[in-house]
Motif scaffolding. Sequence first.
Motif: not given
Length: 271
Positions: A18-37
């Motif tokens: 899971x990858x989280x970020x702050x959106x409009x002041x709230x912590x939410x799970x965001x989508x991401x593109x896969x890479x080698x890591x």
Amino acid sequence: EGDPFKDIKPDLDKEPILLRDRVDGKRVVIKYDDNHQTNAMRKNLRNINACLPRHWPDLELTDDEFAQLQLRLIDDKNKAPVDFSKRILTPIFSNGSFEQGGRFYRSWWHNVPSELRKHITIDSKRTCEYDYSQLNPHMIYFNAGKDMGSEDAYDRVFNGEHRDIVKEAFNAMMQASSELNRKPEDLDLTGVSFKWNTLKQAILDAHKPIADRFFRGEGNHLQYIDSCMAERLMLHYARNDHPVLPVHDSFIMHRAFGEMGELEEQMRKTF
């Protein structure tokens, strides 16, 4: 009804990272593109998570003690009741970056208070728990090319008094991205004779070699580093079908691994 260990099988195909970020002041799970890591992490995590359900982590408490624990956890806003069906790990990254956070969560043992973790068993056998002592200070000094010395990183402030408060403040100062002119909300200074500014300056004075590393928002990156260490340690044992239950920077295993010094030595190698 029934035994959750037997009846509820973990879904190893469910997205485990899971990858989280702050959106409009709230912590939410965001989508991401896969890479080698992320692909490498997912492969390693599947090996680790496949090992855990093959074993039986449990909590050796009486029914009354377990009921009291569940009531205690219900009243704790930072915990959840023990759910024995939750037996696999989920790394959670923060600030929209795969080099921020990444610690492992969402397994039932993460909700067990530290003083009760000694009652955790694996396959009906007693366990041991080892943690990294003063991990953040050690990592910071090491990365800065400085010698931390042999004195405890937190005891060197106020001559060892109020160690827990000093540790909490140290980590808050490392987490903050700007100088903390006000006391962190979660830091309780009730009953002590000093104010926040005094405590902050005492920590800076005691750690002059790394004073420039505070207030740079490095805390989440340090968590990423210790999550990499945890992944490597768990993967090492999972390859031989030995389960490891992580709780941030501490690790629970069958007690024989502690008695032989095997777990502690592998932790040193991983560091």
